[in-house]
Design an enzyme around this catalytic site. Structure first.
Site, PDB file in Angstrom:
ATOM      1  N   HIS A  34       0.733  -1.393   0.062  1.00  0.00           N
ATOM      2  CA  HIS A  34       0.067   0.017  -0.117  1.00  0.00           C
ATOM      3  C   HIS A  34       0.740   1.409   0.029  1.00  0.00           C
ATOM      4  CE1 HIS A  34      -3.844   2.421   1.136  1.00  0.00           C
ATOM      5  NE2 HIS A  34      -2.562   3.146   1.693  1.00  0.00           N
ATOM      6  N   GLU A  35       1.942   1.415   0.802  1.00  0.00           N
ATOM      7  CA  GLU A  35       2.572   2.451   1.240  1.00  0.00           C
ATOM      8  C   GLU A  35       3.473   2.692  -0.265  1.00  0.00           C
ATOM      9  OE1 GLU A  35       1.725   4.848   3.085  1.00  0.00           O
ATOM     10  OE2 GLU A  35       0.554   3.128   4.365  1.00  0.00           O
TER      11      GLU A  35
ATOM     12  N   HIS B  26       1.752   4.701  -2.711  1.00  0.00           N
ATOM     13  CA  HIS B  26       1.618   6.070  -2.575  1.00  0.00           C
ATOM     14  C   HIS B  26       3.098   6.526  -3.036  1.00  0.00           C
ATOM     15  CE1 HIS B  26      -1.905   6.835  -0.345  1.00  0.00           C
ATOM     16  NE2 HIS B  26      -1.756   5.986   0.500  1.00  0.00           N
TER      17      HIS B  26
ATOM     18  N   GLU C 189      -5.162   7.470  -2.783  1.00  0.00           N
ATOM     19  CA  GLU C 189      -5.276   6.381  -2.204  1.00  0.00           C
ATOM     20  C   GLU C 189      -5.768   5.143  -3.449  1.00  0.00           C
ATOM     21  OE1 GLU C 189      -4.939   5.089   0.599  1.00  0.00           O
ATOM     22  OE2 GLU C 189      -4.710   7.095   1.547  1.00  0.00           O
TER      23      GLU C 189
END
Ligand code: ZN
Length: 499
Positions: A264-265, A268, A294
Site C-alpha cells: 500500500h505505502e 503512494h 489512495e
C-alpha cells in the site's frame, strides 16, 4: 524571466523550504524520535508550518500573485508556473482570512491531540480524548468559516480531499455499494471459513524488513530515492520526489498485515516519485488529493497484491525467508489474504468489508458536521452502524471509535477518499485491461512493472496538477461509478467462496 517572476521564485523557494523542514520534523516525530523529544519537535514543526503559512497568506504574497496573473506576466511564465500561480491564488484567497494565531494554536492542538489519542487508544480511555475531538471539530468548523463562509464546512473538507467529488455523488455511490454488498458479505460469511492457524507463528522482524524492501523494488518503488523506517502506523511522506519516506509496522506473529501495508505505502510512494520533473519545486510536485492518492496505493495493495498471479513469480521469496511457509501452498496463501470476515478493525479488514468501515466513518462525520449529532453520540452511533452493516459491534472503544488516528490529526473528510480510491480502481482495472491485456497474465509473467509504467504515464506524471475526478473520467471514458468495483468483487469473491 521578468524581475517580478524571479523575485517571486526566490520567495516561494523559502516557503517550500519551511514546508519540507516541517515534513522532515514530522517524520522524525513519528519514527525515530524519543518520547521525551516529542514536545520540542511539535514546537519546531508548528514553527515552520506557521512560517510557511504566514508567508503564503500575507499581503506580499497577494501582491506577487496579483502581478503574476496580469496578462503579460502570465503569458511569459512556463505552463507549470501558470498552473502553480493559479493554485496558490486560490489557496491565498481562502487562507488569508484565517487569523495567524488561530492557525498556530490549531496546529499545536492537533499535534497534541495525536499524542493524547495514542494513550487513549492504549488505555481504552475515550473520555480523555473526547475534549480534543470536540475542540478539533469546533476549530475546523471555524477554520472553514474563515476560508469559505459561503460553503458548507463538510463539503469544503470533502473537496480538500478529493476535488470534484461532490457529496451527492459520494452518497449515491456509497448507497449503491451498501445495497449490493451488504447481502453479498452476508452470503460469503455464512460459508465455511478456512483454517487460519497455520499463518501465525514467530516471524523474524529483520526478515520482514528484507521482504518489505524486496516487495517495494518488485512493484517499482525506487529505493535510491526513498527510505523505509518503522512507525506505529504505516505512512508515506513525500518530502520531494527524490526523498520519499515510507514506514511499515511489523508484527512478530503474522506477516500478512505488514506485507499489504508495505505494498500500500509503496503505491503512494511510486506516485510521489513519478510526478513530472518539471513540477519539482512547485506547489504541484505532489498530489494533494487523497482520493486519487489512495486509488494508487489501494490498486497495488488490493487489485494487484491480492491477486494470486501477483505472487506466482515471487512466492518463493516468502518461503525462502520464512521456513514456516514451507508447507503452505500458494492457493492456501491466496485464500488467506482474501479471507472475508466481519471484523471490527478497519486496517485489518479484507477489501470487501473495508467498504463498510469507510461508509460508517463517512456517515458519522457528515452528521457531526451538519450538527445532527454531538461528539458524545459517536460511540453509540458507531455500534448501531457496525451492527447494521456488518452484524457485529465493538466491546470497547479501542476497537471502535479510537482505532484510527485520522480524527485526532484533524483529518475529517479524509475517510471517503479510501473508498473513492477503490471505486476509481475498479474503473482503472477495466481500462488497463483494454490497453495492456489481461492483468492476470501480466502479473503471472512477472511483468508488474509494465502496469507501473502505465500508471506512471497515465496517472502519476500529470496527476499532481490535474483535477482528480476529471483525470479519471477522461482516462476511463466514463463517469465515476461503483459498478466496475462491484463487478470485480462479485467475480473474484463469487469464485473464491462459491456464491
Ligand atoms: Zn493510504
Amino acid at each position: 524571466m521578468s524581475q517580478i517572476f524571479s523575485e517571486f521564485l526566490e520567495y516561494y523557494k523559502e516557503i517550500k523550504r519551511y514546508e519540507e523542514t516541517a515534513g522532515i520534523i514530522s517524520w522524525e516525530l513519528h519514527t525515530e524520535a524519543s518520547q521525551k523529544a516529542s514536545d520540542n519537535l511539535i514546537e519546531l514543526q508548528s514553527f515552520y508550518e506557521g512560517r510557511a503559512f504566514e508567508m503564503s497568506t500575507c499581503d506580499k504574497m497577494g501582491d506577487y500573485l496579483y502581478k503574476l496573473l496580469s496578462d503579460d506576466e502570465y503569458e511569459s511564465m512556463p505552463r507549470e508556473w501558470q498552473l502553480s500561480v493559479k493554485k496558490l491564488k486560490r489557496e491565498y484567497e481562502e487562507n488569508k482570512n484565517i487569523p495567524l494565531e488561530f492557525y498556530k494554536e490549531y496546529s499545536k492542538t492537533v499535534a497534541k491531540a495525536e499524542d493524547v489519542w495514542q494513550n487513549a487508544k492504549r488505555n481504552n480511555d475515550l473520555d480523555s480524548f473526547m475534549p480534543y475531538l470536540e475542540k478539533i471539530t469546533d476549530n475546523l468548523k471555524e477554520m472553514c468559516s474563515y476560508r469559505r463562509p459561503d460553503k458548507n464546512p463538510y463539503d469544503l473538507l470533502l473537496s480538500d480531499n478529493e476535488k470534484g467529488m461532490e457529496r451527492e455523488q459520494i452518497d449515491k455511490i456509497f448507497e449503491e455499494i451498501k445495497k449490493e454488498l451488504i447481502p453479498f458479505v452476508k452470503k460469503i460469511t455464512e460459508k465455511n471459513q478456512p483454517d487460519r492457524r497455520k499463518f501465525t507463528g514467530h516471524f523474524d522482524i529483520n526478515k520482514q524488513k528484507e521482504l518489505s524492501v524486496f516487495l517495494l523494488e518488485y512493484i517499482g518503488f525506487n529505493m535510491d530515492a526513498g527510505i523505509l523506517a518503522e512507525s506505529e502506523h504505516p505512512f508515506t511522506s513525500g518530502i520531494t520526489r527524490d526523498d520519499v519516506r515510507l514506514t511499515n509496522h511489523y508484527d512478530e506473529t503474522n506477516i500478512i498485515n505488514p506485507i499489504f501495508s508495505i505494498i500500500h505505502e509503496g503505491g503512494h510512494g511510486i506516485f510521489e516519485q513519478n510526478s513530472d520533473a518539471k513540477y519539482f519545486g512547485t506547489p504541484l510536485s505532489s498530489c494533494s488529493y487523497m482520493g486519487l492518492h489512495e486509488s494508487q496505493s489501494r490498486f497495488y495493495e488490493n487489485i494487484l497484491g491480492r491477486n494470486i498471479n501477483f505472487w506466482k513469480p515471487i512466492y518463493y521469496k516468502i518461503k525462502e525467508l520464512f521456513p514456516q511457509y514451507e508447507n503452505i501452498k500458494l492457493e492456501e496463501f491466496y485464500r488467506e489474504i482474501n479471507h472475508v470476515e466481519r471484523g471490527l478493525i478497519r486496517i485489518d479488514s479484507d477489501e470487501v468489508t473495508y467498504c463498510f468501515h469507510i461508509i460508517i466513518r463517512y456517515e458519522i462525520e457528515r452528521e457531526l458536521f451538519e450538527g445532527n449529532i454531538r461528539i458524545s453520540d459517536i460511540p453509540k452511533l458507531w455500534r448501531e452502524k457496525m451492527n447494521e452493516y456488518l452484524g457485529i459491534e465493538p466491546s470497547d472503544d479501542a476497537k471502535g471509535v479510537l482505532q484510527d488516528s485520522h480524527w485526532s490529526g484533524g483529518a475529517f473528510g479524509y475517510f471517503p477518499s479510501y473508498l473513492i480510491g477503490s471505486v476509481y480502481d475498479g474503473m482503472l482495472y477495466e481500462r488497463i485491461e483494454e490497453e495492456l491485456g489481461s492483468i492476470d497474465k501480466i502479473l503471472s509473467e512477472g511483468n508488474i512493472k509494465d502496469i507501473t509504467r502505465w500508471l506512471n504515464e497515465n496517472i502519476h506524471r500529470e496527476g499532481t496538477s490535474a483535477q482528480p475526478k476529471e483525470l479519471i473520467e477522461t482516462l476511463c471514458k466514463r463517469e465515476v461509478s461503483a459498478k466496475p468495483l462491484i463487478k470485480y468483487f462479485k467475480k473474484k469473491y463469487g469464485e473464491l467462496y462459491g456464491v
